[in-house]
Design an enzyme around this catalytic site. Sequence first.
Site, PDB file in Angstrom:
ATOM      1  N   GLY A  51      57.836 -54.539 -77.099  1.00 51.52           N
ATOM      2  CA  GLY A  51      57.996 -55.032 -75.734  1.00 51.52           C
ATOM      3  C   GLY A  51      59.005 -54.238 -74.933  1.00 51.52           C
ATOM      4  N   LYS A  52      58.879 -54.335 -73.616  1.00 51.08           N
ATOM      5  CA  LYS A  52      59.802 -53.666 -72.702  1.00 51.08           C
ATOM      6  C   LYS A  52      60.029 -54.562 -71.504  1.00 51.08           C
ATOM      7  CE  LYS A  52      60.252 -49.590 -69.694  1.00 51.08           C
ATOM      8  NZ  LYS A  52      60.386 -50.344 -68.430  1.00 51.08           N
ATOM      9  N   ALA A  65      65.640 -53.509 -71.092  1.00 53.73           N
ATOM     10  CA  ALA A  65      65.711 -53.235 -72.534  1.00 53.73           C
ATOM     11  C   ALA A  65      64.333 -53.050 -73.139  1.00 53.73           C
ATOM     12  CB  ALA A  65      66.429 -54.382 -73.243  1.00 53.73           C
ATOM     13  N   VAL A  68      62.300 -53.761 -76.935  1.00 53.98           N
ATOM     14  CA  VAL A  68      62.409 -54.604 -78.122  1.00 53.98           C
ATOM     15  C   VAL A  68      61.536 -54.013 -79.228  1.00 53.98           C
ATOM     16  CG1 VAL A  68      62.154 -56.914 -79.087  1.00 53.98           C
ATOM     17  CG2 VAL A  68      62.778 -56.633 -76.674  1.00 53.98           C
ATOM     18  N   ASP A 110      66.364 -67.601 -64.260  1.00 54.54           N
ATOM     19  CA  ASP A 110      65.351 -66.553 -64.432  1.00 54.54           C
ATOM     20  C   ASP A 110      64.322 -66.947 -65.491  1.00 54.54           C
ATOM     21  OD1 ASP A 110      64.237 -64.079 -63.729  1.00 54.54           O
ATOM     22  OD2 ASP A 110      65.215 -63.064 -65.413  1.00 54.54           O
TER      23      ASP A 110
END
Length: 266
Positions: free
Chosen positions: A94-95, A99, A101, A193
């Site tokens: 993931g992105k 960051a 992951v 968020d």
Amino acid sequence: MLLPAASTRKHKGEIGYVEINKATKIESGTGRGQTSTKTSFAGYQKRVGKANVKKAMNAETSTIYRDELANLVFVRQGGKIALKNTPANWELIGKGRSAYVFKIIGEQRAIKVFYPPFEHLAMEEARNYEKAAGISFFPRLYEAGEGYLVMDFIRGKTFFDCLAEGVAITKDHVAQVDKALELARRAGLNPSDIHLHNLLLTETGAVRLIDIARFSQKKQCTQWQDLKRGYERHYGQYYFPKRVPKWLMRIVAYFYQLRKRLNGKQ
């Protein structure tokens, strides 16, 4: 999708704050050479606070992930940061906005690596996970250092993927999110968020919340209440599609954020 998992317990001394004093590599992307930003001790103190620095220096001073972290390279492509290489025993899963992951192959752990200039968010998110320790809806944190976090790993789908693939999001799932946020508030956090990408549905039907770096901000966030209102009004209605195209969800999210920004200026 593979994402960090949750645990219901926190054991004393299991979270290590490690200052590995590495250079985060950033290549220009134009072939003109490599630039880098180094972690300075003074800057580290300023970002995470002297108390946390002292804790870091008194804690474990090495990490088994040191070599992989030091060799990670990001490429600057226009105004964005892209990943150039991935360590052999890491799998990119993931992105986000700040960051990448990775799944650590051979371990039931994931590592989240923040790219410049967001490295300081690692310690901020780690403090939030410490407050949430013992709450089963949030991941268990094993280790945190300058620019990275190490957490448990499980299989699951984000609410975004559930909508795209036609996986049902039930009223119980929504209630679980409400319960998680209430427990977070009791722990001294300010849930913020909350969006479809950081709400995770596990293979057993349990809900987990990830990516809580912004749970320490001061302003009140209504994003989850807005999402829930939309769910209650539209989800399950005859006109609501079984599968929602990803492009449509991105458009809705864009105009939602645009409206929030415009209202904030009024």
